[in-house]
Design a protein around this motif. Sequence first.
Motif, PDB file in Angstrom:
ATOM      1  N   MET A   1      10.575 -33.584 -22.217  1.00 39.58           N
ATOM      2  CA  MET A   1      11.753 -33.388 -20.520  1.00 39.58           C
ATOM      3  C   MET A   1      11.457 -35.606 -20.512  1.00 39.58           C
ATOM      4  O   MET A   1      10.977 -36.401 -20.706  1.00 39.58           O
ATOM      5  CB  MET A   1      10.628 -33.450 -20.001  1.00 39.58           C
ATOM      6  CG  MET A   1      11.237 -33.225 -18.947  1.00 39.58           C
ATOM      7  SD  MET A   1       9.652 -31.666 -17.593  1.00 39.58           S
ATOM      8  CE  MET A   1       8.960 -32.687 -17.284  1.00 39.58           C
ATOM      9  N   THR A   2      12.590 -35.908 -19.645  1.00 42.34           N
ATOM     10  CA  THR A   2      12.635 -37.510 -19.827  1.00 42.34           C
ATOM     11  C   THR A   2      12.052 -37.279 -18.330  1.00 42.34           C
ATOM     12  O   THR A   2      11.827 -36.380 -17.210  1.00 42.34           O
ATOM     13  CB  THR A   2      14.317 -38.146 -19.561  1.00 42.34           C
ATOM     14  OG1 THR A   2      15.217 -36.796 -18.627  1.00 42.34           O
ATOM     15  CG2 THR A   2      15.069 -37.480 -20.702  1.00 42.34           C
ATOM     16  N   PRO A   3      11.590 -38.688 -17.716  1.00 44.62           N
ATOM     17  CA  PRO A   3      10.650 -38.857 -16.460  1.00 44.62           C
ATOM     18  C   PRO A   3      11.452 -38.849 -15.656  1.00 44.62           C
ATOM     19  O   PRO A   3      11.021 -38.049 -14.106  1.00 44.62           O
ATOM     20  CB  PRO A   3      11.020 -40.589 -16.442  1.00 44.62           C
ATOM     21  CG  PRO A   3      10.581 -41.191 -18.016  1.00 44.62           C
ATOM     22  CD  PRO A   3      12.103 -39.739 -18.759  1.00 44.62           C
ATOM     23  N   THR A   4      12.834 -38.488 -15.326  1.00 45.02           N
ATOM     24  CA  THR A   4      14.110 -38.153 -14.429  1.00 45.02           C
ATOM     25  C   THR A   4      14.057 -37.226 -14.199  1.00 45.02           C
ATOM     26  O   THR A   4      15.266 -36.475 -13.223  1.00 45.02           O
ATOM     27  CB  THR A   4      15.563 -39.249 -14.427  1.00 45.02           C
ATOM     28  OG1 THR A   4      15.829 -39.069 -15.687  1.00 45.02           O
ATOM     29  CG2 THR A   4      15.011 -40.951 -14.662  1.00 45.02           C
ATOM     30  N   GLN A   5      14.067 -36.574 -14.568  1.00 45.74           N
ATOM     31  CA  GLN A   5      14.564 -35.125 -15.030  1.00 45.74           C
ATOM     32  C   GLN A   5      13.311 -34.139 -14.542  1.00 45.74           C
ATOM     33  O   GLN A   5      12.455 -33.888 -14.977  1.00 45.74           O
ATOM     34  CB  GLN A   5      14.860 -34.443 -16.586  1.00 45.74           C
ATOM     35  CG  GLN A   5      15.943 -33.247 -16.756  1.00 45.74           C
ATOM     36  CD  GLN A   5      15.877 -32.831 -17.755  1.00 45.74           C
ATOM     37  OE1 GLN A   5      14.848 -33.111 -19.953  1.00 45.74           O
ATOM     38  NE2 GLN A   5      17.030 -31.585 -18.580  1.00 45.74           N
ATOM     39  N   GLU A   6      13.985 -33.394 -13.442  1.00 38.46           N
ATOM     40  CA  GLU A   6      12.978 -32.642 -12.671  1.00 38.46           C
ATOM     41  C   GLU A   6      12.623 -30.793 -13.630  1.00 38.46           C
ATOM     42  O   GLU A   6      13.958 -30.410 -14.388  1.00 38.46           O
ATOM     43  CB  GLU A   6      14.643 -32.018 -11.847  1.00 38.46           C
ATOM     44  CG  GLU A   6      14.041 -32.941 -10.954  1.00 38.46           C
ATOM     45  CD  GLU A   6      15.323 -33.075  -9.606  1.00 38.46           C
ATOM     46  OE1 GLU A   6      16.293 -31.429  -8.926  1.00 38.46           O
ATOM     47  OE2 GLU A   6      14.906 -33.396  -8.591  1.00 38.46           O
ATOM     48  N   LEU A   7      11.749 -30.590 -12.931  1.00 36.86           N
ATOM     49  CA  LEU A   7      11.438 -29.718 -13.580  1.00 36.86           C
ATOM     50  C   LEU A   7      11.666 -27.660 -13.410  1.00 36.86           C
ATOM     51  O   LEU A   7      11.741 -27.936 -11.917  1.00 36.86           O
ATOM     52  CB  LEU A   7       9.649 -29.098 -13.336  1.00 36.86           C
ATOM     53  CG  LEU A   7       8.970 -28.223 -14.333  1.00 36.86           C
ATOM     54  CD1 LEU A   7       9.282 -28.257 -15.819  1.00 36.86           C
ATOM     55  CD2 LEU A   7       7.500 -27.781 -14.478  1.00 36.86           C
ATOM     56  N   GLN A   8      12.364 -27.132 -13.794  1.00 32.84           N
ATOM     57  CA  GLN A   8      12.874 -26.227 -13.358  1.00 32.84           C
ATOM     58  C   GLN A   8      12.405 -24.610 -13.344  1.00 32.84           C
ATOM     59  O   GLN A   8      11.443 -24.566 -14.686  1.00 32.84           O
ATOM     60  CB  GLN A   8      14.478 -25.843 -13.892  1.00 32.84           C
ATOM     61  CG  GLN A   8      14.704 -24.762 -13.100  1.00 32.84           C
ATOM     62  CD  GLN A   8      16.565 -24.369 -14.264  1.00 32.84           C
ATOM     63  OE1 GLN A   8      16.205 -24.492 -15.045  1.00 32.84           O
ATOM     64  NE2 GLN A   8      17.243 -23.681 -13.158  1.00 32.84           N
ATOM     65  N   VAL A   9      11.517 -24.798 -12.642  1.00 29.05           N
ATOM     66  CA  VAL A   9      11.165 -23.474 -12.441  1.00 29.05           C
ATOM     67  C   VAL A   9      11.465 -21.488 -12.403  1.00 29.05           C
ATOM     68  O   VAL A   9      13.021 -21.659 -11.296  1.00 29.05           O
ATOM     69  CB  VAL A   9       9.613 -23.300 -10.899  1.00 29.05           C
ATOM     70  CG1 VAL A   9       9.070 -21.905 -11.445  1.00 29.05           C
ATOM     71  CG2 VAL A   9       9.192 -23.947 -11.279  1.00 29.05           C
ATOM     72  N   ILE A  10      11.363 -20.937 -13.242  1.00 27.31           N
ATOM     73  CA  ILE A  10      11.911 -19.437 -13.588  1.00 27.31           C
ATOM     74  C   ILE A  10      10.809 -18.715 -13.668  1.00 27.31           C
ATOM     75  O   ILE A  10      10.369 -18.714 -13.972  1.00 27.31           O
ATOM     76  CB  ILE A  10      12.611 -19.846 -15.418  1.00 27.31           C
ATOM     77  CG1 ILE A  10      13.702 -20.970 -16.067  1.00 27.31           C
ATOM     78  CG2 ILE A  10      13.135 -18.429 -15.216  1.00 27.31           C
ATOM     79  CD1 ILE A  10      14.554 -21.050 -15.407  1.00 27.31           C
ATOM     80  N   LEU A  11      11.335 -17.972 -12.321  1.00 26.93           N
ATOM     81  CA  LEU A  11      10.066 -16.945 -12.096  1.00 26.93           C
ATOM     82  C   LEU A  11      10.403 -15.736 -12.286  1.00 26.93           C
ATOM     83  O   LEU A  11      11.539 -14.429 -11.477  1.00 26.93           O
ATOM     84  CB  LEU A  11       9.630 -16.713 -10.612  1.00 26.93           C
ATOM     85  CG  LEU A  11       9.146 -15.767  -8.945  1.00 26.93           C
ATOM     86  CD1 LEU A  11       7.661 -16.196 -10.351  1.00 26.93           C
ATOM     87  CD2 LEU A  11       8.983 -16.664  -8.625  1.00 26.93           C
ATOM     88  N   PHE A  12       9.880 -14.661 -13.374  1.00 23.88           N
ATOM     89  CA  PHE A  12      10.015 -13.469 -13.014  1.00 23.88           C
ATOM     90  C   PHE A  12       8.641 -12.428 -12.577  1.00 23.88           C
ATOM     91  O   PHE A  12       7.735 -12.861 -12.400  1.00 23.88           O
ATOM     92  CB  PHE A  12       9.570 -12.996 -15.084  1.00 23.88           C
ATOM     93  CG  PHE A  12      10.814 -14.192 -15.756  1.00 23.88           C
ATOM     94  CD1 PHE A  12      12.248 -13.284 -15.865  1.00 23.88           C
ATOM     95  CD2 PHE A  12      10.343 -15.056 -16.071  1.00 23.88           C
ATOM     96  CE1 PHE A  12      12.546 -13.698 -17.203  1.00 23.88           C
ATOM     97  CE2 PHE A  12      11.385 -15.714 -16.915  1.00 23.88           C
ATOM     98  CZ  PHE A  12      12.204 -15.315 -17.444  1.00 23.88           C
ATOM     99  N   LYS A  13       9.440 -11.345 -12.186  1.00 28.41           N
ATOM    100  CA  LYS A  13       7.958 -10.560 -11.467  1.00 28.41           C
ATOM    101  C   LYS A  13       8.296  -9.552 -11.822  1.00 28.41           C
ATOM    102  O   LYS A  13       8.707  -8.718 -10.802  1.00 28.41           O
ATOM    103  CB  LYS A  13       8.305 -11.172  -9.087  1.00 28.41           C
ATOM    104  CG  LYS A  13       7.714 -12.593  -9.122  1.00 28.41           C
ATOM    105  CD  LYS A  13       7.822 -12.002  -7.296  1.00 28.41           C
ATOM    106  CE  LYS A  13       6.772 -11.595  -7.176  1.00 28.41           C
ATOM    107  NZ  LYS A  13       5.681 -11.774  -6.527  1.00 28.41           N
ATOM    108  N   PRO A  14       7.996  -8.660 -12.573  1.00 21.93           N
ATOM    109  CA  PRO A  14       7.825  -7.689 -13.057  1.00 21.93           C
ATOM    110  C   PRO A  14       6.841  -6.760 -12.484  1.00 21.93           C
ATOM    111  O   PRO A  14       6.467  -6.775 -11.198  1.00 21.93           O
ATOM    112  CB  PRO A  14       7.062  -6.922 -14.060  1.00 21.93           C
ATOM    113  CG  PRO A  14       6.316  -8.721 -14.786  1.00 21.93           C
ATOM    114  CD  PRO A  14       6.811  -9.503 -14.023  1.00 21.93           C
ATOM    115  N   GLN A  15       7.512  -5.378 -11.394  1.00 25.28           N
ATOM    116  CA  GLN A  15       6.859  -4.183 -10.502  1.00 25.28           C
ATOM    117  C   GLN A  15       6.430  -3.054 -11.548  1.00 25.28           C
ATOM    118  O   GLN A  15       6.709  -2.772 -12.643  1.00 25.28           O
ATOM    119  CB  GLN A  15       7.862  -3.784 -10.078  1.00 25.28           C
ATOM    120  CG  GLN A  15       9.231  -4.911  -9.360  1.00 25.28           C
ATOM    121  CD  GLN A  15       8.043  -5.868  -8.252  1.00 25.28           C
ATOM    122  OE1 GLN A  15       7.127  -4.932  -7.200  1.00 25.28           O
ATOM    123  NE2 GLN A  15       8.482  -6.935  -8.497  1.00 25.28           N
ATOM    124  N   ALA A  16       5.212  -2.978 -10.549  1.00 29.15           N
ATOM    125  CA  ALA A  16       4.476  -1.779 -11.282  1.00 29.15           C
ATOM    126  C   ALA A  16       4.056  -1.582 -12.209  1.00 29.15           C
ATOM    127  O   ALA A  16       2.397  -1.794 -12.702  1.00 29.15           O
ATOM    128  CB  ALA A  16       5.284  -0.694 -11.108  1.00 29.15           C
TER     129      ALA A  16
END
Length: 117
Positions: free
Chosen positions: A1-16
Amino acid sequence: MTPTQELQVILFKPQASIDLEGGMALSEQMSGIVPQSHQLWVIDLAEVNFMDSSGLVPLVKGLKAARQSGCRLVLCNVQTPVRLILELTQLDTVFEIFNTYEDIFTTFKDNSLVLAA
């Protein structure tokens, strides 16, 4: 990851529950996204109160895919029944596990995060 590249958060929310059916649904969600080195995959287990051995498969596959791509995958809000399964299988030592979603970001010095669907 380069210093200028933003970190992208991928959120998974399984249920039950993450059993055979819930595991397949989680696998489908995860396979729809190509892991990249600037991503942080978060699996928020706050709504999951049951997991069996077939539910471990998508977690392990996701972790393997993430690591192969230089992506980071973490778990958070792990409920007691699910934590017991992870401990019995000793996967609690393999996965990065955080108590809360917010705790994940205290480990990052750089707050340049972009939330993704």
